[in-house]
Design an enzyme around this catalytic site. Structure first.
Site, PDB file in Angstrom:
ATOM      1  N   GLY A   1      -4.099  -7.371  -1.591  1.00  0.00           N
ATOM      2  CA  GLY A   1      -2.696  -6.990  -1.736  1.00  0.00           C
ATOM      3  C   GLY A   1      -2.193  -6.944  -3.163  1.00  0.00           C
ATOM      4  O   GLY A   1      -0.979  -7.019  -3.404  1.00  0.00           O
ATOM      5  N   SER A   2      -3.100  -6.765  -4.119  1.00  0.00           N
ATOM      6  CA  SER A   2      -2.620  -6.738  -5.510  1.00  0.00           C
ATOM      7  C   SER A   2      -1.801  -5.473  -5.789  1.00  0.00           C
ATOM      8  O   SER A   2      -0.885  -5.498  -6.620  1.00  0.00           O
ATOM      9  CB  SER A   2      -3.771  -6.874  -6.509  1.00  0.00           C
ATOM     10  OG  SER A   2      -4.593  -5.740  -6.516  1.00  0.00           O
ATOM     11  N   ASN A   3      -2.106  -4.380  -5.108  1.00  0.00           N
ATOM     12  CA  ASN A   3      -1.285  -3.177  -5.281  1.00  0.00           C
ATOM     13  C   ASN A   3       0.102  -3.360  -4.662  1.00  0.00           C
ATOM     14  O   ASN A   3       1.099  -2.887  -5.219  1.00  0.00           O
ATOM     15  CB  ASN A   3      -1.993  -1.956  -4.672  1.00  0.00           C
ATOM     16  CG  ASN A   3      -3.025  -1.366  -5.614  1.00  0.00           C
ATOM     17  OD1 ASN A   3      -2.671  -0.795  -6.638  1.00  0.00           O
ATOM     18  ND2 ASN A   3      -4.297  -1.523  -5.280  1.00  0.00           N
TER      19      ASN A   3
ATOM     20  N   HIS B   1      -6.795   5.293  -3.364  1.00  0.00           N
ATOM     21  CA  HIS B   1      -8.254   5.165  -3.266  1.00  0.00           C
ATOM     22  C   HIS B   1      -8.830   5.057  -4.681  1.00  0.00           C
ATOM     23  O   HIS B   1      -8.438   5.825  -5.573  1.00  0.00           O
ATOM     24  CB  HIS B   1      -8.826   6.388  -2.536  1.00  0.00           C
ATOM     25  CG  HIS B   1     -10.312   6.301  -2.344  1.00  0.00           C
ATOM     26  ND1 HIS B   1     -10.876   5.514  -1.364  1.00  0.00           N
ATOM     27  CD2 HIS B   1     -11.341   6.872  -3.016  1.00  0.00           C
ATOM     28  CE1 HIS B   1     -12.192   5.616  -1.433  1.00  0.00           C
ATOM     29  NE2 HIS B   1     -12.510   6.432  -2.425  1.00  0.00           N
TER      30      HIS B   1
ATOM     31  N   ASN C   1      -1.966   6.903   0.670  1.00  0.00           N
ATOM     32  CA  ASN C   1      -3.081   5.971   0.501  1.00  0.00           C
ATOM     33  C   ASN C   1      -3.507   6.007  -0.958  1.00  0.00           C
ATOM     34  O   ASN C   1      -3.465   7.063  -1.600  1.00  0.00           O
ATOM     35  CB  ASN C   1      -4.259   6.394   1.384  1.00  0.00           C
ATOM     36  CG  ASN C   1      -5.449   5.452   1.249  1.00  0.00           C
ATOM     37  OD1 ASN C   1      -5.291   4.219   1.293  1.00  0.00           O
ATOM     38  ND2 ASN C   1      -6.640   6.002   1.090  1.00  0.00           N
TER      39      ASN C   1
HETATM   40  C1  GRF Z   1      -7.775  -0.774  -4.028  1.00  0.00           C
HETATM   41  O1  GRF Z   1      -8.899  -0.543  -4.853  1.00  0.00           O
HETATM   42  C2  GRF Z   1      -7.348   0.485  -3.332  1.00  0.00           C
HETATM   43  O2  GRF Z   1      -7.554   1.649  -4.086  1.00  0.00           O
HETATM   44  C3  GRF Z   1      -8.259   0.508  -2.135  1.00  0.00           C
HETATM   45  O3  GRF Z   1      -8.358  -0.840  -1.747  1.00  0.00           O
HETATM   46  C4  GRF Z   1      -8.147  -1.681  -2.877  1.00  0.00           C
HETATM   47  C5  GRF Z   1      -7.039  -2.614  -2.535  1.00  0.00           C
HETATM   48  O4  GRF Z   1      -6.892  -3.602  -3.532  1.00  0.00           O
HETATM   49  N1  GRF Z   1      -7.779   1.370  -1.092  1.00  0.00           N
HETATM   50  P1  GRF Z   1      -5.706  -4.653  -3.379  1.00  0.00           P
HETATM   51  O5  GRF Z   1      -5.832  -5.261  -1.985  1.00  0.00           O
HETATM   52  O6  GRF Z   1      -4.420  -3.926  -3.571  1.00  0.00           O
HETATM   53  O7  GRF Z   1      -5.940  -5.688  -4.431  1.00  0.00           O
END
Ligand code: GRF
Length: 197
Positions: free
Chosen positions: A11-13, A108, A106
């Site tokens: 969940g860092s994003n 990626h 999404n």
């Molecule tokens: C990211 O690399 C995103 O591009 C992919 O999954 C990963 C999620 O990372 N779909 P985080 O959970 O947000 O740290």
């Protein structure tokens, strides 16, 4: 703009977007985080941030269509207008895709259409990029359809592959860039600099 997130793991994003909203750098409100993984850091982050959170999975909702209905219900109940898949390891069901048609993004960690699809997640993506001898990789943000890593591409950003990179070093560099790129892209959508089709 009310945002909903689906995330399976770290969940860092999600955190990057929440931080940008809270800091006034993004004119959006994170309303709900949904995870198929009850132990995910994504749900823990939501709890710490005081954001509504739901563990919804094939285990919590085993009957056909039940999970799809629960997801669309949670998103709708919180007034979500735009859905962000941020490391969500499952496909969305037809009800969610219909209700949020063209409003699910999404992110990626590669330049789609290459290095995406079933099995292309986490370090597997970066291992495949290195094995192919690529000199650059990147990030793709796209609209979601019923297939993994598939749907109209909205934005891409390039990241160099460096001599001596390992999957781990590449993953770290790409992920760090993802955080800013996701916020930048959402900001472009909100400002209608990037128009969703
Ligand atoms: C990211 O690399 C995103 O591009 C992919 O999954 C990963 C999620 O990372 N779909 P985080 O959970 O947000 O740290």
């Amino acid at each position: 703009m009310k945002l909903g997130f689906l995330a399976s793991h770290h969940g860092s994003n999600v955190q990057a977007v929440v931080d940008a909203c809270r800091a006034g750098r993004l004119a959006a409100t994170p309303c709900v985080v949904i995870s198929n993984n009850g132990e995910s850091e994504a749900l823990a982050r939501a709890r710490r941030q005081g954001i509504a959170r739901y563990h919804l999975s094939g285990v919590t909702h085993p009957a056909p269509g039940q999970l799809d209905a629960a997801i669309v219900d949670a998103l709708s109940r919180h007034g979500v207008e735009l859905v962000v898949l941020a490391g969500y390891m499952k496909k969305l069901g037809p009800s969610t895709l219909a209700r949020y048609h063209g409003r699910v993004l999404n992110i990626h960690p590669a330049l789609l259409p290459r290095f995406g699809g079933p099995g292309m997640y986490g370090r597997h993506v970066h291992e495949a990029v290195l094995a192919a001898g690529e000199r650059e990789t990147g990030i793709t943000i796209h609209l979601v359809d019923g297939e993994y890593d598939h749907g109209p591409i909205l934005a891409q950003c390039r990241v160099d592959v460096r001599d001596g990179d390992t999957a781990a070093s590449l993953a770290e560099r790409v992920l760090a860039r993802e955080h800013a790129f996701l916020v930048e892209t959402l900001d472009r959508i909100l400002r209608r600099d990037l128009i969703l089709p």
